[in-house]
Design an enzyme around this catalytic site. Structure first.
Site, PDB file in Angstrom:
ATOM      1  CG  ASP A   1      -1.614   1.244   1.472  1.00  0.00           C
ATOM      2  OD1 ASP A   1      -2.287   1.705   0.527  1.00  0.00           O
ATOM      3  OD2 ASP A   1      -1.519   1.810   2.579  1.00  0.00           O
TER       4      ASP A   1
ATOM      5  CG  ASP B   1      -1.216   7.801   0.374  1.00  0.00           C
ATOM      6  OD1 ASP B   1      -0.079   8.018  -0.088  1.00  0.00           O
ATOM      7  OD2 ASP B   1      -2.259   8.114  -0.224  1.00  0.00           O
TER       8      ASP B   1
ATOM      9  N   GLY C   1      -3.669  12.571   5.052  1.00  0.00           N
ATOM     10  CA  GLY C   1      -4.981  12.706   4.424  1.00  0.00           C
ATOM     11  C   GLY C   1      -4.777  12.381   2.960  1.00  0.00           C
TER      12      GLY C   1
ATOM     13  CB  THR D   1      -2.011   3.325  -3.959  1.00  0.00           C
ATOM     14  OG1 THR D   1      -2.564   4.440  -3.261  1.00  0.00           O
ATOM     15  CG2 THR D   1      -1.529   3.798  -5.317  1.00  0.00           C
ATOM     16  CG  ASN D   2      -8.220   2.135  -3.118  1.00  0.00           C
ATOM     17  OD1 ASN D   2      -7.984   1.407  -4.089  1.00  0.00           O
ATOM     18  ND2 ASN D   2      -8.971   1.758  -2.097  1.00  0.00           N
ATOM     19  CD  GLN D   3      -3.436   7.890  -4.272  1.00  0.00           C
ATOM     20  OE1 GLN D   3      -3.803   9.031  -4.030  1.00  0.00           O
ATOM     21  NE2 GLN D   3      -2.796   7.152  -3.359  1.00  0.00           N
TER      22      GLN D   3
ATOM     23  CG  HIS E   1     -12.416   4.235 -10.836  1.00  0.00           C
ATOM     24  ND1 HIS E   1     -11.583   3.164 -11.019  1.00  0.00           N
ATOM     25  CD2 HIS E   1     -12.685   4.733 -12.070  1.00  0.00           C
ATOM     26  CE1 HIS E   1     -11.366   2.988 -12.321  1.00  0.00           C
ATOM     27  NE2 HIS E   1     -12.018   3.930 -12.976  1.00  0.00           N
TER      28      HIS E   1
ATOM     29  CB  CYS F   1      -9.246  -1.198 -10.092  1.00  0.00           C
ATOM     30  SG  CYS F   1      -9.826   0.382 -10.682  1.00  0.00           S
ATOM     31  NE  ARG F   2     -13.180   3.338  -2.932  1.00  0.00           N
ATOM     32  CZ  ARG F   2     -12.448   4.294  -2.334  1.00  0.00           C
ATOM     33  NH1 ARG F   2     -11.451   4.846  -2.999  1.00  0.00           N
ATOM     34  NH2 ARG F   2     -12.707   4.683  -1.119  1.00  0.00           N
ATOM     35  CE  LYS F   3      -5.366  -0.196  -1.782  1.00  0.00           C
ATOM     36  NZ  LYS F   3      -4.119   0.109  -1.052  1.00  0.00           N
TER      37      LYS F   3
HETATM   38 ZN    ZN Z   1     -11.113   1.771  -9.648  1.00  0.00          ZN
END
Ligand code: ZN
Length: 628
Positions: A255, A257, A265, A297-299, A338, A357-359
């Site tokens: 991961d 951050d 944040g 990573t989720n961004q 997303h 794709c979002r964890k």
């Molecule tokens: Zn996604």
């Protein structure tokens, strides 16, 4: 299409004078076989027919060593350069002998690259040329290649690099596929031209379509004494072969951050990106091992309009530059742009909504698995939140929770980590130093445990019980058995407390009595690591064939008198100094005074002398913890 390979074997190898003696560089002895022979082996393996060897120094020796190529089923032709004119100059000079499409390889390169896959990739996109690119461990003083999301080369950056922005860590490895037509124009270039320095940048400037083929395969030059020693050691240790795409690679998914960098944040500019201490060194350690280091990573900052994809690229360039200073590099960076919820000013509607794709969804893991040929059951996921723990569970990865960033206190998913570490550096050490021994112990234990039994793993606080339990579960699953791990301490009023505080084990005794030949569902409480307050619980289904592993300080105090399954008891011991240090760290993290700890610990040690011998004696196995 008859495949043609051009090998640039004209080099003298001045820097290798001592190692080479009278041999030209292409015939350098690489663990008992001339380098050029190894390259020809590879050409034959991937069905090349024609090989053109451009020779200059030691031309006669090279001809003698390779002949007409009959030994390989190849047809080898030689073109002898009478004067040095650079790598590209020699190829351009030989254009009349070249097919419409050909590969070019430097004669001082040790590699195990799937030529067929690279050619297929090239032919799918049909650019003018394809160059193999990969990250390296010294990007700050390397010539770098910048590619876009479609792998189109957008810039070559030679040293010195610009200071106003960071660059991605990607270098030209010196393996090319060329369309002959695209090189015809290069005939006008001055002599002594080099592909990387002159020809490719000139082609790009004139509008040619160049693509960067990113690969994790082994390709390194042997041009200096230290590099020669390195490739020989990589060959003999099997590292070169293990990097081949014929072998699925183990990976550590990481991961971003809160795990690699501080988490203030959301990060929307490179200047807000600060590495956590030890991250660069941890990733370098992974790089030196067989593990790939892959960021997942989720961004949502992108969907919310807080950072553009260009800004995110700059942030990732900063990450690579900072890691590169510690000689660390990433084999892949995968992100989800997303975000499911609407209602942010400046948001991008096209990125809003559900995605794959979002964890904790595993779309990014699947993408990395396919692109990098990863073996998930040999891989790990390291993260600071329960989102990563849940992702790991869904993808079948071992999870490590780090106590940096959110330290697992996000409360989003009721998941227990397989392992817990202070930070990424300790996680790398667990994977590389501790795991091999832990796995061996678990494998040994597995031979003693019959399917459907109950395994009780006990021992003092911080002696490595949960690590052993997770390792045993993993090894059992790899062996085709099913296993369930639960922490007994979760049920107790004060988890992780001293072994000697009165505690009510009746709930756990009932559980052991209930687990039999039918499926049962147990509600397992989860405790917050730092506050020790009950935070969440989860439902654990236990099937008849599952091996139930219960671990905890109080486990061996269980009588298991109502057990309907075979019970196997394991006592874990750990070096006292290490255990004390680990326990002290726990106390300090929970805000206890160090002075208070000394007193508690001495009382505990005194009490232990009474009870421990009994638990130890009643155990079926006593195991010395693999934790250092
Ligand atoms: Zn996604």
């Amino acid at each position: 299409l008859a495949r043609q390979l051009v090998i640039l074997a004209g080099g003298k190898g001045t820097r290798l004078a001592t190692e080479l003696g009278t041999l030209p560089k292409a015939l350098a002895d690489i663990a008992g076989r001339p380098l050029l022979h190894r390259q020809l082996d590879l050409a034959a393996e991937y069905d090349f027919l024609d090989v053109l060897v451009l020779v200059q120094h030691g031309a006669e020796l090279i001809r003698e060593a390779c002949g007409g190529g009959e030994k390989w089923g190849l047809r080898i032709d030689y073109i002898e350069e009478t004067r040095p004119r650079g790598t590209a100059g020699a190829v351009v000079g030989a254009l009349d002998c070249l097919a419409d499409q050909f590969m070019v390889l430097y004669g001082d390169t040790v590699l195990d690259v799937d030529f067929s896959r690279m050619m297929r990739w090239h032919n799918t996109l049909s650019p003018d040329a394809t160059l193999l690119v990969h990250p390296n461990d010294h990007p700050f003083d390397s010539d770098l290649v910048e590619i876009d999301r479609q792998c189109r080369v957008i810039a070559f950056h030679s040293k010195p690099h610009p200071t106003e922005r960071d660059l991605p860590n990607l270098v030209n490895a010196g393996l090319y596929v060329f369309e002959r037509s695209a090189l015809l124009q290069a005939q006008a270039l001055p002599e002594l031209a080099d592909f990387g320095k002159h020809v490719l940048p000139a082609m790009l400037a004139s509008g040619a379509d160049l693509r960067g083929y990113r690969s994790r395969e082994y390709i390194k030059d042997a041009g200096t004494p230290s590099r020669l020693a390195k490739v020989i050691s990589d060959l003999t240790s099997g590292r070169v072969a293990r990097r081949s795409l014929k072998v699925l690679a183990p990976a550590v998914f990481i991961d971003r951050d809160g795990t690699i960098n501080q988490d203030p944040g959301h990060i929307s500019s490179p200047d807000a990106f600060k590495l956590l201490p030890g991250s660069g060194g941890a990733i370098r350690r992974l790089n030196d091992s067989d593990y790939l280091a892959v960021v997942v990573t989720n961004q949502p900052v992108v969907a919310r309009g807080e950072a553009s994809e260009e800004a995110l690229r700059d942030i990732h360039n900063r990450m690579e530059a900072l890691l590169g200073k510690a000689s660390g590099y990433l084999d892949g960076i995968y992100y989800c742009p997303h975000h499911p919820d609407s209602g942010f000013p400046g948001e991008r509607p096209e990125l809003k909504g559900e995605c794959d794709c979002r964890k904790p969804k595993i779309g990014l893991i699947e993408q990395a698995r396919t692109e990098l040929e990863i073996s998930l059951n040999q891989s790990w996921f390291v993260g600071d939140s329960t989102v990563e723990l849940e992702t790991a569970r869904r993808a079948g990865l071992r999870s490590i929770l780090v106590r940096t960033g959110q330290a697992g206190r996000d409360g989003k998913f009721p998941q227990r980590p397989d392992f817990e570490c202070r930070d990424l550096a300790e996680a790398a050490s667990l994977i590389l130093d501790v795991w091999p021994q832990l796995a061996a112990q678990a494998a040994e234990l597995m031979t003693k445990v019959v399917p459907g039994s109950c395994v009780l793993i006990g021992g003092l606080a911080r002696s490595g019980k949960s690590s052993l339990a997770s390792a045993l579960a993993h090894i059992l699953r790899q062996g085709g058995q099913s296993a369930v791990v639960m922490s007994v301490d979760s049920w107790l009023p004060t988890p992780n407390a001293s072994l000697f505080e009165p505690c009510d084990l009746s709930a756990v005794e009932t559980l052991i009595g209930n687990v039999g030949n039918e499926t049962v569902v147990v509600e397992v409480p989860l405790h917050d690591h730092l506050t020790e307050s009950p935070a969440l619980s989860y439902s654990q289904t236990i099937n008849p064939q599952d091996i139930v592993i219960l671990e905890g300080v109080s486990t061996l105090a269980l009588t298991a008198s109502r057990a309907r399954r075979p019970v196997y008891r394991v006592f874990v011991e750990r070096n006292e100094q290490a255990r004390r240090a680990s326990l002290l760290r726990d106390y300090l993290e929970r805000g206890c005074a160090a002075t208070k700890f000394d007193e508690l610990y001495s009382v505990q040690l005194r009490d232990e002398e009474v009870l421990i011998p009994g638990y130890r004696e009643n155990a079926n196995s006593v195991i010395m913890s693999a934790l250092t």
